[in-house]
Scaffold this motif. Sequence first.
Motif, PDB file in Angstrom:
ATOM      1  N   ASP A 186       6.507  -5.221  -2.028  1.00 33.07           N
ATOM      2  CA  ASP A 186       7.066  -5.924  -0.876  1.00 33.07           C
ATOM      3  C   ASP A 186       8.393  -6.587  -1.236  1.00 33.07           C
ATOM      4  OD1 ASP A 186       6.162  -7.945  -2.500  1.00 33.07           O
ATOM      5  OD2 ASP A 186       5.044  -8.977  -0.949  1.00 33.07           O
ATOM      6  N   PHE A 241      10.982   9.255   0.150  1.00 30.90           N
ATOM      7  CA  PHE A 241      10.834   7.829   0.417  1.00 30.90           C
ATOM      8  C   PHE A 241       9.727   7.535   1.429  1.00 30.90           C
ATOM      9  CE2 PHE A 241      14.609   7.387  -2.025  1.00 30.90           C
ATOM     10  CZ  PHE A 241      14.672   6.062  -2.403  1.00 30.90           C
ATOM     11  N   MET A 256       1.866  -0.825  -2.295  1.00 30.13           N
ATOM     12  CA  MET A 256       3.275  -0.732  -2.004  1.00 30.13           C
ATOM     13  C   MET A 256       3.936  -2.084  -2.293  1.00 30.13           C
ATOM     14  SD  MET A 256       5.194   0.274   1.570  1.00 30.13           S
ATOM     15  CE  MET A 256       4.704   1.967   1.526  1.00 30.13           C
ATOM     16  N   GLU A 276      10.404   0.693  -8.343  1.00 28.74           N
ATOM     17  CA  GLU A 276       9.968   1.977  -7.800  1.00 28.74           C
ATOM     18  C   GLU A 276      10.706   2.216  -6.488  1.00 28.74           C
ATOM     19  OE1 GLU A 276       5.827   0.778  -5.720  1.00 28.74           O
ATOM     20  OE2 GLU A 276       5.855   0.650  -7.907  1.00 28.74           O
ATOM     21  N   ASP A 291       7.496   6.337   4.288  1.00 28.55           N
ATOM     22  CA  ASP A 291       7.620   5.244   5.246  1.00 28.55           C
ATOM     23  C   ASP A 291       8.655   4.198   4.841  1.00 28.55           C
ATOM     24  OD1 ASP A 291       5.706   6.347   6.889  1.00 28.55           O
ATOM     25  OD2 ASP A 291       4.065   5.179   6.016  1.00 28.55           O
ATOM     26  N   HIS A 292       9.047   4.205   3.587  1.00 28.70           N
ATOM     27  CA  HIS A 292      10.049   3.242   3.108  1.00 28.70           C
ATOM     28  C   HIS A 292      11.438   3.824   3.397  1.00 28.70           C
ATOM     29  CE1 HIS A 292      11.576  -0.161   0.890  1.00 28.70           C
ATOM     30  NE2 HIS A 292      12.385   0.677   0.253  1.00 28.70           N
ATOM     31  N   ASP A 293      11.851   3.697   4.640  1.00 29.77           N
ATOM     32  CA  ASP A 293      13.116   4.294   5.080  1.00 29.77           C
ATOM     33  C   ASP A 293      14.280   3.327   4.872  1.00 29.77           C
ATOM     34  OD1 ASP A 293      12.137   2.578   7.045  1.00 29.77           O
ATOM     35  OD2 ASP A 293      12.730   3.862   8.713  1.00 29.77           O
ATOM     36  N   ARG A 353      13.782   7.989  -9.944  1.00 28.38           N
ATOM     37  CA  ARG A 353      12.471   7.361 -10.193  1.00 28.38           C
ATOM     38  C   ARG A 353      12.356   6.882 -11.643  1.00 28.38           C
ATOM     39  NH1 ARG A 353      10.426  11.787  -7.040  1.00 28.38           N
ATOM     40  NH2 ARG A 353       9.564  11.041  -5.081  1.00 28.38           N
ATOM     41  N   THR A 381       9.888   2.080  -3.460  1.00 30.46           N
ATOM     42  CA  THR A 381       9.653   1.096  -2.399  1.00 30.46           C
ATOM     43  C   THR A 381      10.383  -0.219  -2.639  1.00 30.46           C
ATOM     44  OG1 THR A 381       7.582   0.457  -3.460  1.00 30.46           O
ATOM     45  CG2 THR A 381       7.452   2.066  -1.663  1.00 30.46           C
ATOM     46  N   ASP A 382      11.034  -0.372  -3.774  1.00 32.06           N
ATOM     47  CA  ASP A 382      11.849  -1.558  -4.049  1.00 32.06           C
ATOM     48  C   ASP A 382      13.308  -1.344  -3.662  1.00 32.06           C
ATOM     49  OD1 ASP A 382       9.718  -3.045  -5.200  1.00 32.06           O
ATOM     50  OD2 ASP A 382       9.970  -1.921  -7.066  1.00 32.06           O
TER      51      ASP A 382
END
Length: 134
Positions: free
Chosen positions: A3, A103, A1, A73, A105-107, A64, A75-76
Amino acid sequence: MADNAQLIRSRELYGGVPYAYAATAPADARLVHLAGACPLNADGSTAAVGDYEGQTLTCLENLRIALGDAGAELTDVVFLRVLVASNRQQDLSAAWATVRTAFGDHDAPGTLFGVTVLGWPDQLVEIEAIAAVR
């Protein structure tokens, strides 16, 4: 994932919302501002006519692809804007639930809007995003 996006949750604001209240990007990241992802097929036709969830899924796939073209992506993503052509809360909720599932967990923080009309024939959903990429 990745960061690249640091999601911030407040201990003082209501904790039951399905999104972070804020997000930051690292100082060395570049911001990518994406145009609204529309529910358009490759031939320009509108996908899933009359189907909020189906159009949201197509918007997410197109988002996407655009993110990937920018080297990013999901998560960015540091901010989302979801536009839904409806005055019914259940239609907005259906679109938002589909976005949240994608999405995971990437809320990322975001705003959900009910709007009168969107730009393409039979369009019900559009998703805008800002991402941070190193």
